[in-house]
Design a protein around this motif. Structure first.
Motif, PDB file in Angstrom:
ATOM      1  N   GLY A  21       0.813  -1.212   0.000  1.00 22.52           N
ATOM      2  CA  GLY A  21       0.000   0.000   0.000  1.00 22.52           C
ATOM      3  C   GLY A  21       0.845   1.260   0.000  1.00 22.52           C
ATOM      4  O   GLY A  21       2.074   1.218   0.094  1.00 22.52           O
ATOM      5  N   GLU A  22       0.192   2.394  -0.120  1.00 21.53           N
ATOM      6  CA  GLU A  22       0.869   3.687  -0.099  1.00 21.53           C
ATOM      7  C   GLU A  22       0.126   4.614   0.836  1.00 21.53           C
ATOM      8  O   GLU A  22      -1.112   4.608   0.889  1.00 21.53           O
ATOM      9  CB  GLU A  22       0.940   4.294  -1.499  1.00 21.53           C
ATOM     10  CG  GLU A  22       1.776   5.574  -1.558  1.00 21.53           C
ATOM     11  CD  GLU A  22       1.934   6.093  -2.979  1.00 21.53           C
ATOM     12  OE1 GLU A  22       3.027   5.968  -3.549  1.00 21.53           O
ATOM     13  OE2 GLU A  22       0.938   6.633  -3.508  1.00 21.53           O
ATOM     14  N   VAL A  23       0.867   5.399   1.603  1.00 20.83           N
ATOM     15  CA  VAL A  23       0.274   6.308   2.581  1.00 20.83           C
ATOM     16  C   VAL A  23       0.786   7.721   2.330  1.00 20.83           C
ATOM     17  O   VAL A  23       1.996   7.934   2.171  1.00 20.83           O
ATOM     18  CB  VAL A  23       0.635   5.886   4.020  1.00 20.83           C
ATOM     19  CG1 VAL A  23       0.107   6.897   5.027  1.00 20.83           C
ATOM     20  CG2 VAL A  23       0.098   4.498   4.330  1.00 20.83           C
ATOM     21  N   ALA A  24      -0.133   8.668   2.281  1.00 23.10           N
ATOM     22  CA  ALA A  24       0.228  10.084   2.170  1.00 23.10           C
ATOM     23  C   ALA A  24       0.062  10.720   3.541  1.00 23.10           C
ATOM     24  O   ALA A  24      -1.018  10.649   4.143  1.00 23.10           O
ATOM     25  CB  ALA A  24      -0.666  10.778   1.144  1.00 23.10           C
ATOM     26  N   LEU A  25       1.118  11.319   4.047  1.00 24.50           N
ATOM     27  CA  LEU A  25       1.065  11.943   5.366  1.00 24.50           C
ATOM     28  C   LEU A  25       0.409  13.317   5.295  1.00 24.50           C
ATOM     29  O   LEU A  25       0.373  13.950   4.236  1.00 24.50           O
ATOM     30  CB  LEU A  25       2.482  12.092   5.927  1.00 24.50           C
ATOM     31  CG  LEU A  25       3.269  10.803   6.144  1.00 24.50           C
ATOM     32  CD1 LEU A  25       4.617  11.124   6.786  1.00 24.50           C
ATOM     33  CD2 LEU A  25       2.496   9.802   7.005  1.00 24.50           C
ATOM     34  N   ASN A  26      -0.116  13.765   6.443  1.00 24.83           N
ATOM     35  CA  ASN A  26      -0.689  15.106   6.478  1.00 24.83           C
ATOM     36  C   ASN A  26       0.423  16.155   6.475  1.00 24.83           C
ATOM     37  O   ASN A  26       1.618  15.827   6.536  1.00 24.83           O
ATOM     38  CB  ASN A  26      -1.618  15.272   7.689  1.00 24.83           C
ATOM     39  CG  ASN A  26      -0.895  15.136   9.025  1.00 24.83           C
ATOM     40  OD1 ASN A  26       0.239  15.585   9.187  1.00 24.83           O
ATOM     41  ND2 ASN A  26      -1.567  14.516  10.000  1.00 24.83           N
ATOM     42  N   LYS A  27       0.049  17.404   6.411  1.00 26.08           N
ATOM     43  CA  LYS A  27       1.024  18.487   6.257  1.00 26.08           C
ATOM     44  C   LYS A  27       2.018  18.534   7.411  1.00 26.08           C
ATOM     45  O   LYS A  27       3.234  18.676   7.205  1.00 26.08           O
ATOM     46  CB  LYS A  27       0.291  19.819   6.129  1.00 26.08           C
ATOM     47  CG  LYS A  27       1.217  21.016   5.906  1.00 26.08           C
ATOM     48  CD  LYS A  27       0.428  22.303   5.745  1.00 26.08           C
ATOM     49  CE  LYS A  27       1.352  23.488   5.557  1.00 26.08           C
ATOM     50  NZ  LYS A  27       0.585  24.763   5.395  1.00 26.08           N
ATOM     51  N   ASP A  28       1.511  18.428   8.658  1.00 26.71           N
ATOM     52  CA  ASP A  28       2.391  18.517   9.818  1.00 26.71           C
ATOM     53  C   ASP A  28       3.381  17.357   9.863  1.00 26.71           C
ATOM     54  O   ASP A  28       4.576  17.550  10.153  1.00 26.71           O
ATOM     55  CB  ASP A  28       1.572  18.547  11.112  1.00 26.71           C
ATOM     56  CG  ASP A  28       0.827  19.862  11.299  1.00 26.71           C
ATOM     57  OD1 ASP A  28       1.214  20.859  10.653  1.00 26.71           O
ATOM     58  OD2 ASP A  28      -0.136  19.888  12.089  1.00 26.71           O
ATOM     59  N   GLN A  29       2.906  16.150   9.590  1.00 23.40           N
ATOM     60  CA  GLN A  29       3.784  14.992   9.600  1.00 23.40           C
ATOM     61  C   GLN A  29       4.803  15.068   8.467  1.00 23.40           C
ATOM     62  O   GLN A  29       5.964  14.691   8.640  1.00 23.40           O
ATOM     63  CB  GLN A  29       2.969  13.705   9.496  1.00 23.40           C
ATOM     64  CG  GLN A  29       2.141  13.404  10.740  1.00 23.40           C
ATOM     65  CD  GLN A  29       1.244  12.198  10.553  1.00 23.40           C
ATOM     66  OE1 GLN A  29       0.685  11.991   9.470  1.00 23.40           O
ATOM     67  NE2 GLN A  29       1.110  11.386  11.591  1.00 23.40           N
ATOM     68  N   SER A  30       4.364  15.538   7.318  1.00 23.29           N
ATOM     69  CA  SER A  30       5.270  15.688   6.183  1.00 23.29           C
ATOM     70  C   SER A  30       6.384  16.679   6.506  1.00 23.29           C
ATOM     71  O   SER A  30       7.570  16.440   6.230  1.00 23.29           O
ATOM     72  CB  SER A  30       4.504  16.164   4.942  1.00 23.29           C
ATOM     73  OG  SER A  30       3.564  15.202   4.525  1.00 23.29           O
ATOM     74  N   LEU A  31       6.016  17.808   7.094  1.00 26.39           N
ATOM     75  CA  LEU A  31       7.003  18.814   7.469  1.00 26.39           C
ATOM     76  C   LEU A  31       7.978  18.256   8.503  1.00 26.39           C
ATOM     77  O   LEU A  31       9.184  18.505   8.440  1.00 26.39           O
ATOM     78  CB  LEU A  31       6.290  20.051   8.016  1.00 26.39           C
ATOM     79  CG  LEU A  31       7.159  21.288   8.281  1.00 26.39           C
ATOM     80  CD1 LEU A  31       7.761  21.801   6.978  1.00 26.39           C
ATOM     81  CD2 LEU A  31       6.333  22.386   8.949  1.00 26.39           C
ATOM     82  N   TYR A  32       7.448  17.479   9.440  1.00 25.04           N
ATOM     83  CA  TYR A  32       8.292  16.898  10.489  1.00 25.04           C
ATOM     84  C   TYR A  32       9.339  15.964   9.890  1.00 25.04           C
ATOM     85  O   TYR A  32      10.528  16.054  10.223  1.00 25.04           O
ATOM     86  CB  TYR A  32       7.408  16.145  11.477  1.00 25.04           C
ATOM     87  CG  TYR A  32       8.163  15.366  12.523  1.00 25.04           C
ATOM     88  CD1 TYR A  32       8.927  16.011  13.500  1.00 25.04           C
ATOM     89  CD2 TYR A  32       8.122  13.976  12.539  1.00 25.04           C
ATOM     90  CE1 TYR A  32       9.621  15.287  14.458  1.00 25.04           C
ATOM     91  CE2 TYR A  32       8.815  13.249  13.496  1.00 25.04           C
ATOM     92  CZ  TYR A  32       9.561  13.911  14.459  1.00 25.04           C
ATOM     93  OH  TYR A  32      10.248  13.193  15.398  1.00 25.04           O
TER      94      TYR A  32
END
Length: 249
Positions: A21-32
């Motif tokens: 599978g593939e998961v797209a992180l939210n903005k805060d998690q991506s920035l982290y």
């Protein structure tokens, strides 16, 4: 989780997790991940969602606005949610955060804010409590994030208990109980569903203690001869409960 994965960042996600599978992180998690930890394509992270276990994932995109990861392999099977119910009178600021974090670490399955006569805080931000619970789970390799229940008054909690928790005993950390070991009282509850109630700084009022001690489903215990802060009492009580009748093996 294998020790080889223990040093990897762990993040809680809402998405389903399964091999391929593939998961797209939210903005805060991506920035982290991309900006704070400086992770890039190919780097590994562990994701969990409270349902599907923990999974090793690899970054396929390292944009600071939207990191995506490929789900590679399961590294820890999902654990059952703890049955320990934990009720507490909310404290102020950092001590409230501490209580939530330690409850997660000590294996609480449901965390219930309870408003008493001497409760110091009367307006809670449930999203902050939930965020603290998730952060503690991420840091301590907990796979089942506890439920954060809506705040309730002590009066309502006790009146609803026989219907809402018919087969559950409520352990009451009673600062007025004569100093003694809680081992005997707790050992008698082995095999039963239990809850733990911790009062506020200043303790329960005389009327609240009298009401609690009059109820057949309440089991008062002493936490020893020393006066404990409310947050310390919570950790001490959960430790002895888990050691004597909980999930410590």
């Amino acid at each position: 989780m294998p020790r080889s994965h223990a040093s990897l960042p762990r993040l809680f996600v809402d998405a389903d997790l399964a091999k391929g599978g593939e998961v797209a992180l939210n903005k805060d998690q991506s920035l982290y991940l991309a900006a704070v930890l400086r992770k890039s394509v190919g780097d590994e992270v562990v994701l969990f969602n409270g349902r599907d276990g923990a999974w090793l994932c690899r970054l396929t995109s390292d944009s600071k606005k939207s990191v995506t990861l490929a789900v590679a392999e399961e590294v820890a099977a999902q654990t059952e949610k703890s049955d320990l119910w934990y009720g507490f009178a909310p404290l102020k600021n950092d001590r409230l955060d501490y209580v939530i974090q330690k409850a997660v670490e000590m294996g609480a399955g449901t965390i219930q804010p309870v408003m008493t006569q001497y409760t110091q805080v009367h307006r809670l931000k449930t999203e902050r409590l939930h965020a603290n619970a998730i952060e503690a789970a991420e840091q301590c390799e907990v796979l089942s994030v506890p439920t954060i229940a809506d705040e309730i008054t002590l009066e309502r909690l006790l009146s609803d208990w026989p219907n809402e928790h018919a087969d559950r005993k409520l352990i009451f950390a009673d600062e007025g109980e004569a100093s003694s070991s809680p081992v005997e009282a707790l050992s008698a509850l082995k095999g039963q569903k239990i809850g733990l109630l911790i009062g506020p700084e200043g303790g329960f009022s005389d009327a609240e203690r009298e009401k609690l001690r009059s109820l057949p489903f309440v089991v008062p215990i002493s936490l020893g001869p020393r006066i404990l802060r409310a947050d310390t009492a919570a950790v001490a009580a959960m430790a002895v409960i888990q050691a004597i009748i909980g999930d410590w093996r």
